[in-house]
Motif scaffolding. Sequence first.
Motif, PDB file in Angstrom:
ATOM      1  N   ASP A  66      16.493  38.732  90.563  1.00 11.08           N
ATOM      2  CA  ASP A  66      17.146  38.476  89.290  1.00 11.08           C
ATOM      3  C   ASP A  66      16.364  37.422  88.519  1.00 11.08           C
ATOM      4  OD1 ASP A  66      17.456  36.511  91.324  1.00 11.08           O
ATOM      5  OD2 ASP A  66      19.307  35.867  90.731  1.00 11.08           O
ATOM      6  N   ALA A 172      17.075  46.343  83.176  1.00  8.28           N
ATOM      7  CA  ALA A 172      18.436  46.381  83.220  1.00  8.28           C
ATOM      8  C   ALA A 172      19.268  47.056  84.184  1.00  8.28           C
ATOM      9  CB  ALA A 172      18.573  47.273  81.812  1.00  8.28           C
ATOM     10  N   LEU A 175      18.923  44.848  87.215  1.00  8.02           N
ATOM     11  CA  LEU A 175      20.229  43.733  87.153  1.00  8.02           C
ATOM     12  C   LEU A 175      21.494  44.161  87.377  1.00  8.02           C
ATOM     13  CD1 LEU A 175      18.859  41.845  83.995  1.00  8.02           C
ATOM     14  CD2 LEU A 175      18.711  40.687  86.311  1.00  8.02           C
ATOM     15  N   ASN A 176      21.731  45.635  86.970  1.00  9.40           N
ATOM     16  CA  ASN A 176      23.115  46.145  86.952  1.00  9.40           C
ATOM     17  C   ASN A 176      23.289  46.678  88.317  1.00  9.40           C
ATOM     18  OD1 ASN A 176      24.643  45.767  84.135  1.00  9.40           O
ATOM     19  ND2 ASN A 176      22.438  46.251  83.599  1.00  9.40           N
ATOM     20  N   GLU A 178      24.147  45.848  91.130  1.00 14.92           N
ATOM     21  CA  GLU A 178      25.430  45.566  91.959  1.00 14.92           C
ATOM     22  C   GLU A 178      26.637  45.478  91.226  1.00 14.92           C
ATOM     23  OE1 GLU A 178      24.513  41.934  93.928  1.00 14.92           O
ATOM     24  OE2 GLU A 178      22.660  42.743  95.154  1.00 14.92           O
ATOM     25  N   GLY A 179      26.401  45.822  89.920  1.00 11.88           N
ATOM     26  CA  GLY A 179      27.929  45.427  88.995  1.00 11.88           C
ATOM     27  C   GLY A 179      28.317  46.827  88.469  1.00 11.88           C
ATOM     28  N   VAL A 180      27.615  47.945  88.540  1.00 10.86           N
ATOM     29  CA  VAL A 180      27.900  49.016  87.906  1.00 10.86           C
ATOM     30  C   VAL A 180      27.939  50.136  89.221  1.00 10.86           C
ATOM     31  CG1 VAL A 180      27.391  51.158  86.209  1.00 10.86           C
ATOM     32  CG2 VAL A 180      26.934  48.692  85.583  1.00 10.86           C
ATOM     33  N   GLU A 184      25.054  51.350  92.131  1.00  5.40           N
ATOM     34  CA  GLU A 184      25.232  51.007  93.199  1.00  5.40           C
ATOM     35  C   GLU A 184      24.287  51.808  94.377  1.00  5.40           C
ATOM     36  OE1 GLU A 184      28.987  50.118  94.419  1.00  5.40           O
ATOM     37  OE2 GLU A 184      29.098  48.288  93.020  1.00  5.40           O
ATOM     38  N   GLN A 243      25.222  40.813  78.044  1.00  2.74           N
ATOM     39  CA  GLN A 243      24.239  40.504  78.755  1.00  2.74           C
ATOM     40  C   GLN A 243      23.579  41.643  79.215  1.00  2.74           C
ATOM     41  OE1 GLN A 243      25.165  37.055  81.329  1.00  2.74           O
ATOM     42  NE2 GLN A 243      25.708  35.844  79.286  1.00  2.74           N
ATOM     43  N   GLN A 244      23.390  41.701  80.761  1.00  2.00           N
ATOM     44  CA  GLN A 244      22.734  42.784  81.227  1.00  2.00           C
ATOM     45  C   GLN A 244      23.389  44.128  81.098  1.00  2.00           C
ATOM     46  OE1 GLN A 244      23.691  39.950  83.008  1.00  2.00           O
ATOM     47  NE2 GLN A 244      24.760  40.717  85.063  1.00  2.00           N
ATOM     48  N   ILE A 245      24.587  44.225  80.896  1.00  2.00           N
ATOM     49  CA  ILE A 245      25.375  45.480  80.562  1.00  2.00           C
ATOM     50  C   ILE A 245      24.960  46.075  79.190  1.00  2.00           C
ATOM     51  CG2 ILE A 245      27.579  46.933  80.509  1.00  2.00           C
ATOM     52  CD1 ILE A 245      28.537  44.798  82.889  1.00  2.00           C
ATOM     53  N   LEU A 248      21.556  47.415  79.045  1.00  3.56           N
ATOM     54  CA  LEU A 248      21.358  48.685  79.498  1.00  3.56           C
ATOM     55  C   LEU A 248      21.973  49.537  78.502  1.00  3.56           C
ATOM     56  CD1 LEU A 248      20.713  50.550  81.999  1.00  3.56           C
ATOM     57  CD2 LEU A 248      23.125  50.044  82.799  1.00  3.56           C
TER      58      LEU A 248
END
Length: 286
Positions: A66, A172, A175-176, A178-180, A184, A243-245, A248
């Motif tokens: 990160d 991007a 960074l994403n 683990e969140g999208v 994953e 931010q990162q989303i 992207l």
Amino acid sequence: MLRARRGYDRYGQKQRHFRARLRAYRAQRRRLRRPIPRAAVPSFFTLMNLFSGFLAITQIHEGRFDYACWLIVLAGFFDMLDGMLARLTNGTSLFGVELDSLSDVVSFGVAPAYLVYAFNLHAYGTLGLIIASLPAVCGAVRLARFNVQFDGEKREYFLGLPIPAQAAALVALVLNAEGVDLLERLTPGDFPVLIPVVFVLSALMVTNIPFDAIPRPSLAYLRRHPWKSSAYGLALLLIIFLQQIGLLLVLAAYILHGIGRAHLQPGAGHPEHSAGTCFGTVQSIP
């Protein structure tokens, strides 16, 4: 009395001689002193771009992905600043173009390549190593082509995907990861989603597909291109608030728009659409 006066005269002569030598020394210093070159300030920010890329590589080595991602974004910010300051100071030169390209190879070619390799592609052996090298290899080819074609003027289009845009897209994705839900699957051992993504982004850098350049903010541009200006404003808001989303989404829209326009307008990739670097125009030479 006479001796005292002679001593005083000798002392006065020494003082006058010392003052004359001091004046001559100061005049010589003024002649030798050169003004700071106009390109010094833009070159400083170009080197900060390179330094940020180097720091990103060290963070990747430490496993802090990160931190490395945001350092690559910071390198893009410095890349934007050097172009702005080069225009403001009229400090354009061939040296600046070459220095900018060398810095971009490190920050937006080598650093993202090492990032995707350490983050995911090392799990796929030789195939992963070859694919991970493509951002650096294709980025170097793209920048070399730009240096050959650069005529000192800023164009409205880039010929091929700009290397900072490619780097920002990979950042991007990481960074994403683990969140999208969809991203994953970038985890090593799952389907190698990153392999085709890195391949496509790298290939786009060496194509003749035109991609929009970031414009100079001005009232004249707002009047000529109201819809584009609104789109850039919306993109900036998405990045600030999401931010990162947001980063992207904006980069995905930017890349898909360029590909879609080239598909609908086959002649859009004509060589008259010159190349450039993203996050700002290229710094000019001293």
